[in-house]
Scaffold this motif. Sequence first.
Motif, PDB file in Angstrom:
ATOM      1  N   SER B  43       0.839  -1.458  -0.141  1.00 31.80           N
ATOM      2  CA  SER B  43       0.136   0.336   0.172  1.00 31.80           C
ATOM      3  C   SER B  43       1.271   1.172  -0.099  1.00 31.80           C
ATOM      4  O   SER B  43       0.574   2.185  -0.323  1.00 31.80           O
ATOM      5  CB  SER B  43      -0.792  -0.075   0.971  1.00 31.80           C
ATOM      6  OG  SER B  43      -1.801  -1.447   1.332  1.00 31.80           O
ATOM      7  N   ASP B 163      -5.641  -0.788  -4.792  1.00 28.17           N
ATOM      8  CA  ASP B 163      -5.195  -2.290  -3.447  1.00 28.17           C
ATOM      9  C   ASP B 163      -6.102  -2.494  -2.667  1.00 28.17           C
ATOM     10  O   ASP B 163      -6.360  -2.084  -2.147  1.00 28.17           O
ATOM     11  CB  ASP B 163      -4.184  -0.183  -2.915  1.00 28.17           C
ATOM     12  CG  ASP B 163      -3.863  -0.785  -1.604  1.00 28.17           C
ATOM     13  OD1 ASP B 163      -3.462  -1.763  -1.313  1.00 28.17           O
ATOM     14  OD2 ASP B 163      -3.839  -0.278  -0.412  1.00 28.17           O
ATOM     15  N   GLU B 164      -5.816  -4.139  -3.176  1.00 30.67           N
ATOM     16  CA  GLU B 164      -6.579  -4.832  -2.419  1.00 30.67           C
ATOM     17  C   GLU B 164      -7.937  -4.285  -2.633  1.00 30.67           C
ATOM     18  O   GLU B 164      -8.550  -4.831  -1.395  1.00 30.67           O
ATOM     19  CB  GLU B 164      -5.720  -5.194  -0.899  1.00 30.67           C
ATOM     20  CG  GLU B 164      -4.357  -5.159  -1.004  1.00 30.67           C
ATOM     21  CD  GLU B 164      -4.239  -5.450   0.714  1.00 30.67           C
ATOM     22  OE1 GLU B 164      -5.595  -6.765   1.266  1.00 30.67           O
ATOM     23  OE2 GLU B 164      -3.204  -5.510   1.233  1.00 30.67           O
TER      24      GLU B 164
HETATM   25 MG   LIG Z   1      -1.929  -3.103   2.320  1.00 29.39          MG
END
Ligand SMILES: [Mg+2]
Lengths: 369, 247
Positions: B43, B163-164
Motif C-alpha cells: 500500500s 490497492d487490495e
Molecule cells: Mg495494504
Amino acid sequence: MNDTLTGSARSAEGARATPTPPRPVLPVAVLALLVAVVCAGAAALALWSLHQMLGNPAAWVVALLAALAVTALLPVVPAVRAFGHARSRARLLAENRMAAARHEAATGREHAHTAMGYALAVLICAGLIWFATANDGAITETFLRWEFLKSSFADVLAAFVVNVEVAIGAQLLVLVVGLLVAVMRLLPGRAGRPLRWLAIAYVDTFRAIPSIIVLYLVGFGLKLAEVPVFRDLSPIWLAILALTLTYSAYVAEVYRAGIESIHPSQWAAARSLGLSYGMTLRTVIVPQAVRRIVPPLLNDFIGLQKDTALIGVMGVTDAFTQSRLTASNVFNLTPVIVVAVLFVIITIPQARFVDRLLTKEQSRTGRSS
Amino acid sequence: MTFLEIHDVHKHYGDHHVLQGVTLEVARHEVVCLIGASGSGKSTLLRCINALEPIQQGEISVDGDVVSGQGVDVNRLRRNVGMVFQSYNLFPHMSVLRNVTLAPVKVGGVPKAEAEERALALLDRVGMRDKAHAYPDALSGGQQQRVAIVRALVSNPQVLLLDEITAALDPELVGDVLAIVRELAQDGLTMLLATHEMGFAREVASQVCFLHEGRILERGAPAQIFEDPHEERTRQFLSRVIASGRL
Ligand SMILES: [Mg+2]
Ligand SMILES: Nc1ncnc2c1ncn2[C@@H]1O[C@H](COP(=O)(O)OP(=O)(O)OP(=O)(O)O)[C@@H](O)[C@H]1O
C-alpha cells in the motif's frame, strides 16, 4: 451479522446443557407494590396540601386534583400484575417447563420494574407539589402571581425581541467565524504555522474569559477608546460582537473536532482524484463534519441564547433587565419567571428542528442508525 | 516503452524504514501485480506513486515526467493516475453520480451534463446505472467498490493503482469486481495492483513482483513466480498462501 451467529451458537449450546433456571419474581413484586403504595400515599398528601392552599377551589379544580390522585395510584397496576406472573412462574417451574417459566419470570420482573419506575416519577412530582405549597403557599405567591404575569407580559415580551435579535445575529456570525478559526488552526505546513498559533491563542483566550466580562469590556471599552467604526455601533451590535467573540472560540473547537473526526481515507480519496487541499476541505471534509457536529453546535447556540440575558451589563434593555425592573416595582418575581419561560419556549422548537434534520439526513443517505 | 518508472525509492515513517529502495518499471498496457505479506509495503508503494505520501529518496516518473519531490503539480499528476482503495472510500454525503462526477466537474472543468453522461455510461458498464442516485451507505461492499472503480476511471487516467480492492469484500462479491478489472486489462489499461488474490494475479498479470520488507525481492512472469520462484522467501510466502487456500 456476527451477533446473530454467536447468538444462535449460544442457544444451540443451551439446548444441550441444562437450561438456566428462571430468576425469582416474588421478592421484586413485593418491593414494587410497597414502593407504589408509598409513593401514591406521598402524592395524596401533597395533593391534599395543595387543596388546602387553594382554599375553596372551583369544582373543576377539585376534580382535577382527584384525577391526579387516581393517576398517582396507577403504578400499583403493574405491581399487582407482577404477582400474577410470579404465580405462573412457580407453577411452570413445578411442571419443569423451563423455557415458559423463564418467559413468565422475565415478564413479571419487567412489570415490577415498570411499577417502580413510574412510582418514583410520581414521588418526584409529589415532592415538587409539596415544595410549591410549602410555607402556606408563600413560594407560589412569590414566583407565580396571575395579576403580575398579566401586567408584565407585554413589556417583557417586547424587550425579549432584543434578546432574539442579538442571539440570531451572533449565531450567524459565529457559524462563519468559528469555521474560519477552525480551518486556520488546521492549516498544514510551515507556512500555516503563524496562523495556527494565532488561532490557538484566540481560542485559549476567549474560551477562558467569562462572557459577561467580554460584554462589559466591548460594551464600554470600544466607546471609551473611541475606536473608529466601533464607537459608532449601536449597543445591540456591540452585544452581537461580544458574544460572537466568545462563542466563536467554542464553536471553532466544535468544528475542529468534527473535521478531525473524518477518517483520513476520505482525504486520500479526494486528493487521489486531483482535488486540491482547499477543495477537498470544502466539498468533502467540511460537509461531512458539519453533519456530525449539529448536536454539539446546538448546545453552544443555546448557551449563546442564554447569555443574551447578560447584555444588560452594557446598558441594553433586554428582557431580563426589563423583568427585574418590573419585579422590583411589585416586589414579586413573576416577571422574571416570564423571561425564563420565554427562553424555554424558543429553545424547544430548535431542539426538535435539529432532531428532524438528523432523521431526514439519515433516511436520505440510507444510514440505519 | 516504460511508462511508469520507479527508481530506488525509500520511504520512512519516522524511524520505520518502510520502503528500502524499490525499483520497478511498468510499460504501457502492462498489468503488474504486487504480492507480499501484510506490512511488506504494498500500500505504501502505491500511495507514494500517487504522491499521497512523500518519499525521502529516489525518483518516480510517469510518462517521462518526474513526479516525485518538491514543486510537482500533484493535482495534475493525479488526473493521470487513478487510485482505488481497499475500503472504497466513497464520499458518504454524495450520491453515486456526484461521487463519480465530482472530479471531472470540479477539477477537469468538464460541463456537468457531459460528465454525467459519461459517468452513467461507465456505471452502466459495471451494472450500477440504476443505483446512480443512491447513497453509498445503501450499497453493498461490492457495489461500492464498483462505483469507486468508475470514479477513478471517469477522468481517463493513464494508469490505475488498485490497492487490495477485493480484500474487504465477501467472497461471493469478489468475482464481480475482479471481472471488471479483467475487462479493463483486456482494454489495455495500464494497472498496478496490490492483491492477495493469487489466482487472479496469475491470470491477468504480465509481471508479478514479490515485496518483502520494503524491497522487491523477486519479479518475473506469473508462471515463473508461481511455479518456479527463485527466492526462498517467495517460496515460503507462496506455500503459506496455498495452505490458506488462496491459490
Ligand atoms: Mg495494504
Ligand atoms: N501512516 C503510517 N504511519 C506509520 N507507519 C505506517 C503508516 N502506514 C503504514 N505504516 C507501516 O508501513 C508498513 C507497510 O505498510 P503497508 O500498508 O504498505 O503494508 P501492506 O503491504 O499494504 O500490508 P497489507 O497487505 O496488510 O495491506 C507497515 O509496517 C505499517 O505499519
